[in-house]
Scaffold this motif. Structure first.
Motif, PDB file in Angstrom:
ATOM      1  N   VAL A 186       1.934   9.961   5.024  1.00  0.00           N
ATOM      2  CA  VAL A 186       1.936   8.508   5.113  1.00  0.00           C
ATOM      3  C   VAL A 186       3.181   7.998   4.393  1.00  0.00           C
ATOM      4  O   VAL A 186       3.404   8.321   3.231  1.00  0.00           O
ATOM      5  CB  VAL A 186       0.664   7.928   4.452  1.00  0.00           C
ATOM      6  N   ARG A 187       3.984   7.194   5.095  1.00  0.00           N
ATOM      7  CA  ARG A 187       5.173   6.607   4.462  1.00  0.00           C
ATOM      8  C   ARG A 187       4.713   5.694   3.338  1.00  0.00           C
ATOM      9  O   ARG A 187       3.734   4.976   3.466  1.00  0.00           O
ATOM     10  CB  ARG A 187       5.974   5.794   5.475  1.00  0.00           C
ATOM     11  N   PHE A 188       5.443   5.715   2.258  1.00  0.00           N
ATOM     12  CA  PHE A 188       5.074   4.912   1.096  1.00  0.00           C
ATOM     13  C   PHE A 188       6.230   3.978   0.791  1.00  0.00           C
ATOM     14  O   PHE A 188       7.329   4.425   0.488  1.00  0.00           O
ATOM     15  CB  PHE A 188       4.769   5.831  -0.093  1.00  0.00           C
ATOM     16  N   GLU A 189       5.992   2.682   0.877  1.00  0.00           N
ATOM     17  CA  GLU A 189       7.064   1.695   0.816  1.00  0.00           C
ATOM     18  C   GLU A 189       7.214   0.996  -0.532  1.00  0.00           C
ATOM     19  O   GLU A 189       8.069   0.151  -0.692  1.00  0.00           O
ATOM     20  CB  GLU A 189       6.841   0.630   1.899  1.00  0.00           C
ATOM     21  N   THR A 217      16.420   1.481  10.354  1.00  0.00           N
ATOM     22  CA  THR A 217      15.122   2.068  10.691  1.00  0.00           C
ATOM     23  C   THR A 217      14.257   2.278   9.460  1.00  0.00           C
ATOM     24  O   THR A 217      13.064   2.478   9.568  1.00  0.00           O
ATOM     25  CB  THR A 217      15.322   3.444  11.359  1.00  0.00           C
ATOM     26  N   LYS A 218      14.865   2.273   8.282  1.00  0.00           N
ATOM     27  CA  LYS A 218      14.211   2.556   7.009  1.00  0.00           C
ATOM     28  C   LYS A 218      13.650   3.968   6.957  1.00  0.00           C
ATOM     29  O   LYS A 218      12.820   4.270   6.135  1.00  0.00           O
ATOM     30  CB  LYS A 218      13.136   1.519   6.700  1.00  0.00           C
ATOM     31  N   ILE A 219      14.090   4.819   7.846  1.00  0.00           N
ATOM     32  CA  ILE A 219      13.682   6.223   7.828  1.00  0.00           C
ATOM     33  C   ILE A 219      14.943   7.064   7.932  1.00  0.00           C
ATOM     34  O   ILE A 219      15.674   6.997   8.915  1.00  0.00           O
ATOM     35  CB  ILE A 219      12.727   6.562   8.995  1.00  0.00           C
ATOM     36  N   SER A 220      15.196   7.856   6.915  1.00  0.00           N
ATOM     37  CA  SER A 220      16.382   8.714   6.956  1.00  0.00           C
ATOM     38  C   SER A 220      16.105   9.920   7.849  1.00  0.00           C
ATOM     39  O   SER A 220      14.958  10.220   8.183  1.00  0.00           O
ATOM     40  CB  SER A 220      16.733   9.185   5.541  1.00  0.00           C
ATOM     41  N   GLY A 221      17.152  10.611   8.220  1.00  0.00           N
ATOM     42  CA  GLY A 221      16.987  11.827   9.014  1.00  0.00           C
ATOM     43  C   GLY A 221      16.145  12.864   8.289  1.00  0.00           C
ATOM     44  O   GLY A 221      15.343  13.575   8.902  1.00  0.00           O
ATOM     45  N   LEU A 222      16.304  12.952   6.977  1.00  0.00           N
ATOM     46  CA  LEU A 222      15.519  13.897   6.184  1.00  0.00           C
ATOM     47  C   LEU A 222      14.045  13.500   6.156  1.00  0.00           C
ATOM     48  O   LEU A 222      13.161  14.346   6.275  1.00  0.00           O
ATOM     49  CB  LEU A 222      16.078  13.969   4.759  1.00  0.00           C
ATOM     50  N   GLU A 223      13.785  12.211   6.019  1.00  0.00           N
ATOM     51  CA  GLU A 223      12.385  11.749   6.058  1.00  0.00           C
ATOM     52  C   GLU A 223      11.770  12.020   7.425  1.00  0.00           C
ATOM     53  O   GLU A 223      10.610  12.429   7.521  1.00  0.00           O
ATOM     54  CB  GLU A 223      12.319  10.260   5.720  1.00  0.00           C
ATOM     55  N   GLN A 224      12.540  11.822   8.483  1.00  0.00           N
ATOM     56  CA  GLN A 224      12.040  12.092   9.835  1.00  0.00           C
ATOM     57  C   GLN A 224      11.745  13.577  10.001  1.00  0.00           C
ATOM     58  O   GLN A 224      10.720  13.952  10.574  1.00  0.00           O
ATOM     59  CB  GLN A 224      13.036  11.619  10.887  1.00  0.00           C
ATOM     60  N   VAL A 273       3.951   2.916 -12.200  1.00  0.00           N
ATOM     61  CA  VAL A 273       5.261   3.560 -12.064  1.00  0.00           C
ATOM     62  C   VAL A 273       6.269   2.506 -11.614  1.00  0.00           C
ATOM     63  O   VAL A 273       6.391   2.221 -10.431  1.00  0.00           O
ATOM     64  CB  VAL A 273       5.216   4.729 -11.047  1.00  0.00           C
ATOM     65  N   ALA A 274       6.969   1.950 -12.567  1.00  0.00           N
ATOM     66  CA  ALA A 274       7.960   0.928 -12.232  1.00  0.00           C
ATOM     67  C   ALA A 274       9.281   1.583 -11.856  1.00  0.00           C
ATOM     68  O   ALA A 274       9.674   2.575 -12.456  1.00  0.00           O
ATOM     69  CB  ALA A 274       8.159   0.002 -13.423  1.00  0.00           C
ATOM     70  N   HIS A 275       9.916   1.073 -10.859  1.00  0.00           N
ATOM     71  CA  HIS A 275      11.283   1.449 -10.467  1.00  0.00           C
ATOM     72  C   HIS A 275      11.408   2.810  -9.785  1.00  0.00           C
ATOM     73  O   HIS A 275      12.525   3.233  -9.525  1.00  0.00           O
ATOM     74  CB  HIS A 275      12.245   1.399 -11.664  1.00  0.00           C
ATOM     75  N   PHE A 276      10.320   3.505  -9.533  1.00  0.00           N
ATOM     76  CA  PHE A 276      10.424   4.824  -8.908  1.00  0.00           C
ATOM     77  C   PHE A 276       9.511   4.889  -7.687  1.00  0.00           C
ATOM     78  O   PHE A 276       8.318   5.134  -7.809  1.00  0.00           O
ATOM     79  CB  PHE A 276      10.032   5.941  -9.885  1.00  0.00           C
ATOM     80  N   ARG A 277      10.068   4.690  -6.538  1.00  0.00           N
ATOM     81  CA  ARG A 277       9.300   4.738  -5.293  1.00  0.00           C
ATOM     82  C   ARG A 277       9.344   6.150  -4.719  1.00  0.00           C
ATOM     83  O   ARG A 277      10.382   6.798  -4.711  1.00  0.00           O
ATOM     84  CB  ARG A 277       9.899   3.759  -4.282  1.00  0.00           C
ATOM     85  N   ALA A 278       8.213   6.623  -4.241  1.00  0.00           N
ATOM     86  CA  ALA A 278       8.158   7.909  -3.549  1.00  0.00           C
ATOM     87  C   ALA A 278       8.321   7.653  -2.055  1.00  0.00           C
ATOM     88  O   ALA A 278       8.131   6.528  -1.573  1.00  0.00           O
ATOM     89  CB  ALA A 278       6.828   8.605  -3.831  1.00  0.00           C
ATOM     90  N   VAL A 308      -1.291  12.459  -3.618  1.00  0.00           N
ATOM     91  CA  VAL A 308      -0.117  13.188  -4.078  1.00  0.00           C
ATOM     92  C   VAL A 308       1.103  12.472  -3.497  1.00  0.00           C
ATOM     93  O   VAL A 308       1.171  12.231  -2.294  1.00  0.00           O
ATOM     94  CB  VAL A 308      -0.142  14.666  -3.622  1.00  0.00           C
ATOM     95  N   TYR A 309       2.037  12.113  -4.370  1.00  0.00           N
ATOM     96  CA  TYR A 309       3.254  11.437  -3.932  1.00  0.00           C
ATOM     97  C   TYR A 309       4.329  12.488  -3.688  1.00  0.00           C
ATOM     98  O   TYR A 309       4.441  13.462  -4.423  1.00  0.00           O
ATOM     99  CB  TYR A 309       3.705  10.430  -4.994  1.00  0.00           C
ATOM    100  N   ILE A 310       5.105  12.272  -2.637  1.00  0.00           N
ATOM    101  CA  ILE A 310       6.096  13.265  -2.227  1.00  0.00           C
ATOM    102  C   ILE A 310       7.445  12.573  -2.070  1.00  0.00           C
ATOM    103  O   ILE A 310       7.554  11.545  -1.383  1.00  0.00           O
ATOM    104  CB  ILE A 310       5.672  13.936  -0.902  1.00  0.00           C
ATOM    105  N   ASP A 311       8.436  13.153  -2.706  1.00  0.00           N
ATOM    106  CA  ASP A 311       9.797  12.652  -2.634  1.00  0.00           C
ATOM    107  C   ASP A 311      10.652  13.691  -1.924  1.00  0.00           C
ATOM    108  O   ASP A 311      10.596  14.865  -2.270  1.00  0.00           O
ATOM    109  CB  ASP A 311      10.337  12.455  -4.051  1.00  0.00           C
ATOM    110  N   VAL A 312      11.425  13.275  -0.939  1.00  0.00           N
ATOM    111  CA  VAL A 312      12.364  14.184  -0.289  1.00  0.00           C
ATOM    112  C   VAL A 312      13.764  13.684  -0.606  1.00  0.00           C
ATOM    113  O   VAL A 312      14.100  12.533  -0.370  1.00  0.00           O
ATOM    114  CB  VAL A 312      12.106  14.297   1.239  1.00  0.00           C
ATOM    115  N   ASP A 313      14.547  14.559  -1.193  1.00  0.00           N
ATOM    116  CA  ASP A 313      15.855  14.164  -1.700  1.00  0.00           C
ATOM    117  C   ASP A 313      16.980  14.880  -0.968  1.00  0.00           C
ATOM    118  O   ASP A 313      17.023  16.112  -0.954  1.00  0.00           O
ATOM    119  CB  ASP A 313      15.970  14.489  -3.193  1.00  0.00           C
ATOM    120  N   GLY A 314      17.890  14.101  -0.395  1.00  0.00           N
ATOM    121  CA  GLY A 314      19.082  14.670   0.210  1.00  0.00           C
ATOM    122  C   GLY A 314      19.991  15.228  -0.872  1.00  0.00           C
ATOM    123  O   GLY A 314      20.065  14.698  -1.976  1.00  0.00           O
TER     124      GLY A 314
END
Length: 184
Positions: A36-39, A19-26, A45-50, A57-63
């Motif tokens: 807005v999902r950011f793919e 699904t490309k969407i984790s439970g935490l992202e959901q 910013v190389a190698h670091f996707r939010a 504003v970029y948002i990262d959700v980390d398990g």
């Protein structure tokens, strides 16, 4: 993946990448549907996707598990990611799983404030700054700050004309200097 982490981690990876969407992202999207999902990696910013973007504003959700030292080989990964975004002139919010699941209203407030969605403003002349009881400060911080209350010595609040507490801070004196211990 299977050899390194076992069947449970491998199956979780397969399930979330379908699904490309984790439970935490959901859960985060349920909290703030306007995200807005950011793919891809943002410019500069190389190698670091939010995970998300909202109003530049970029948002990262980390398990907690997959972003722990057990799974991240680089110990300063999250710090380096934030510094890379800052060096590119971008804002990155890094939010942890426990914060999203246990304190969703505070997380929502932080994101809305950082993305400019909270527009209520007060004139300084309409506000009152006065001492606040430790109990009232503790209650306020538990409701509005990710880290909750603190052991500060002196507490102060900012009140509107209806005597509603809008902001609070706790200070202490360390080596003859004042230190703000908590502000919300």
């Amino acid at each position: 993946l299977y050899r390194a982490y076992g069947p449970e981690v491998t199956q979780n990876w397969i399930d979330t990448h379908k699904t490309k969407i984790s439970g935490l992202e959901q859960a985060t999207m349920n909290l703030l549907p306007e995200l807005v999902r950011f793919e891809k990696c943002p410019p500069g910013v190389a190698h670091f996707r939010a995970d998300f973007m909202l109003n530049n504003v970029y948002i990262d959700v980390d398990g907690l598990r997959y972003h722990s030292e057990e799974f991240k080989e680089e110990l300063n990964y999250h710090k380096r990611k934030r510094e890379t975004y800052e060096a590119a002139g971008l804002t990155l919010l890094q939010i942890r799983q426990d914060e999203i699941l246990l304190k969703p209203d505070i997380v929502k407030s932080i994101i809305r404030a950082k993305t400019g969605q909270i527009t209520k403003k007060y004139r300084a002349s309409d506000l009152t700054f006065k001492p606040l009881s430790k109990l009232d400060a503790d209650i306020f911080f538990k409701r509005t700050h990710l880290m909750g209350s603190t052991n500060g010595v002196s507490c102060y609040g900012l009140f509107n004309s209806k005597n509603e507490l809008l902001s609070a801070m706790t200070i202490r004196v360390v080596k003859r200097e004042m230190e703000i211990v908590r502000f919300s």
